[in-house]
Enzyme design. Structure first.
Site, PDB file in Angstrom:
ATOM      1  N   HIS A 122       0.820  -1.229   0.000  1.00 10.21           N
ATOM      2  CA  HIS A 122       0.000   0.000   0.000  1.00 10.21           C
ATOM      3  C   HIS A 122       0.849   1.273   0.000  1.00 10.21           C
ATOM      4  CE1 HIS A 122      -3.623  -2.290   0.440  1.00 10.21           C
ATOM      5  NE2 HIS A 122      -3.305  -2.770   1.625  1.00 10.21           N
ATOM      6  N   ASP A 158      -2.505 -10.715  -2.449  1.00 11.85           N
ATOM      7  CA  ASP A 158      -3.086 -10.219  -1.196  1.00 11.85           C
ATOM      8  C   ASP A 158      -4.559  -9.895  -1.469  1.00 11.85           C
ATOM      9  OD1 ASP A 158      -1.945  -8.763   1.579  1.00 11.85           O
ATOM     10  OD2 ASP A 158      -3.768  -7.839   0.778  1.00 11.85           O
ATOM     11  N   HIS A 160      -6.181  -7.456  -0.584  1.00  9.59           N
ATOM     12  CA  HIS A 160      -6.359  -6.025  -0.848  1.00  9.59           C
ATOM     13  C   HIS A 160      -5.577  -5.629  -2.106  1.00  9.59           C
ATOM     14  CE1 HIS A 160      -6.759  -6.544   3.597  1.00  9.59           C
ATOM     15  NE2 HIS A 160      -7.881  -5.893   3.331  1.00  9.59           N
ATOM     16  N   ASP A 245      -4.384 -12.988   3.420  1.00 10.96           N
ATOM     17  CA  ASP A 245      -5.618 -12.481   4.012  1.00 10.96           C
ATOM     18  C   ASP A 245      -6.860 -12.740   3.152  1.00 10.96           C
ATOM     19  OD1 ASP A 245      -4.560 -10.678   2.201  1.00 10.96           O
ATOM     20  OD2 ASP A 245      -4.484  -8.991   3.599  1.00 10.96           O
TER      21      ASP A 245
HETATM   22 ZN   LIG Z   1      -3.995  -7.276   2.652  1.00 15.72          ZN
END
Ligand SMILES: [Zn+2]
Length: 347
Positions: A122, A158, A160, A245
């Site tokens: 991120h 991931d 996200h 995740d």
């Molecule tokens: Zn993540």
């Protein structure tokens, strides 16, 4: 093709507030994986800190100085992202650990598994975000380019979207970014229509997937989108941002992937990289917040990466669980509709 792990027990010293999911105990899971690998005769290498020049290849000077300015104290950088006195040093160590992995993989001696926190995907060129201070895989990709790799692929599984990695390379045709992620979900980026800019158009591949997707869906997305595009791109080095995740037990998202599902994904990606990148693969940890699931998935990852290199053509593992995997099929078809103009007609 011996697998090398890159790990350090120092990563437990990056502290986050009580109750924060990206917690020091995640480093204890990494340590257990490294200890078991070493006990079985495997090699574990110590990380080195990334230099300011290596960080500066992907981050603005202001951003590096802002993180450096947190040394010796605790700071809140955004509502999710915190530092403790040693976090600057440890974030440099996490970024540098990936470079030890790149050196190993680029030598052609085998894949590398890099066990680090804080995570990185991120972190954007000019800001920390979403638990991430420096973008570990972006630093690795830029380093590999500087070491002579003409084309680098970053695959991000991931749950996200890796907004930072996408942003850093969105106008760069030499770095392919492919992401599977829950959508809608944090951070909100990663729509299928985000394909890169300028010379980098068609070198950003987003496969947003509806919440609730499981092993079948991910297998479908890999088989229809990720494997064909990686094969067409033919990277000199592939870096995998592996967040665990999307696991059914993970508290931060709503996907249903099992440990066996992750094992199957890793096996498919490993076989693809063996076929297209000469086995030059660096796997770098991102998220994964259920500690037992994180440990089980890392054990499965080690198992897949430690197996002898495959020499047969890639046949993506077919879904094991009955059911149509509708979310995966829809996600794959949406991504292919957007991406086909940029790739050979076989895709
Ligand atoms: Zn993540």
């Amino acid at each position: 093709m011996p697998l090398v792990l890159v790990s350090s027990d120092a990563f437990e010293r990056h502290l986050t507030p009580p109750g924060h999911p990206e917690r020091p105990e995640r480093a204890h899971v990494f340590d257990a994986v490294a200890t078991a690998w070493r006990a079985g005769g495997g090699e574990v290498r110590a990380p080195r800190p990334a230099t300011l020049e290596e960080l500066g290849a992907v981050h603005d000077r202001d951003h590096i100085e802002r993180i450096a300015g947190t040394a010796g104290r605790a700071a809140m950088l955004d509502p999710d992202t915190f530092t403790s006195p040693e976090s600057y040093d440890l974030a440099r160590l996490a970024a540098g650990a990936t470079l030890v992995g790149v050196d190993h993989a680029m030598s052609g001696d085998g894949p590398a598994l890099v066990l680090v926190r804080p995570p990185g995907h991120h972190a954007e060129r000019d800001r920390a975000m979403g638990f991430c201070l420096f973008n570990n895989v972006a630093v690795a990709a830029a380093y590999a380019r500087a070491r002579g790799a003409s084309r680098v692929a970053v695959v991000d599984v991931d749950v996200h979207h890796g907004n930072g990695t996408q942003q850093i390379f969105e106008d760069d045709q030499s770095v392919l970014y492919v992401s599977t992620h829950q959508f809608p979900c944090y951070p909100g980026t990663g729509a299928v229509t985000e394909v890169g800019f300028g010379a980098g158009r068609g070198r950003t591949v987003n496969v947003p997937i509806e919440p609730g997707a499981g092993d079948d869906d991910y297998a479908d997305v890999l088989a229809r989108v990720v494997v064909p595009i990686l094969t067409a791109f033919a990277a000199d080095l592939t870096i995998l941002s592996v967040g665990y995740d999307a696991h059914v037990q993970d508290p931060l998202a709503q996907m249903q992937v099992t440990t066996d599902g992750y094992r199957a994904m890793l096996a498919t990606l490993r076989a693809t990289v063996d076929a297209t990148s000469g086995g030059r693969l660096v796997v770098v940890t991102e998220g994964g917040y259920d500690l037992p699931a994180l440990g089980a998935c890392l054990d499965a990852t080690v198992e897949v990466l430690a197996a002898p290199a495959t020499t047969t053509p890639v046949t993506p593992q077919t879904p094991r669980v009955s059911g149509p995997g509708i979310r995966g099929r829809e996600a794959a078809e949406a991504a292919l509709a957007v991406q086909r103009p940029f790739w050979p007609s076989s895709i």
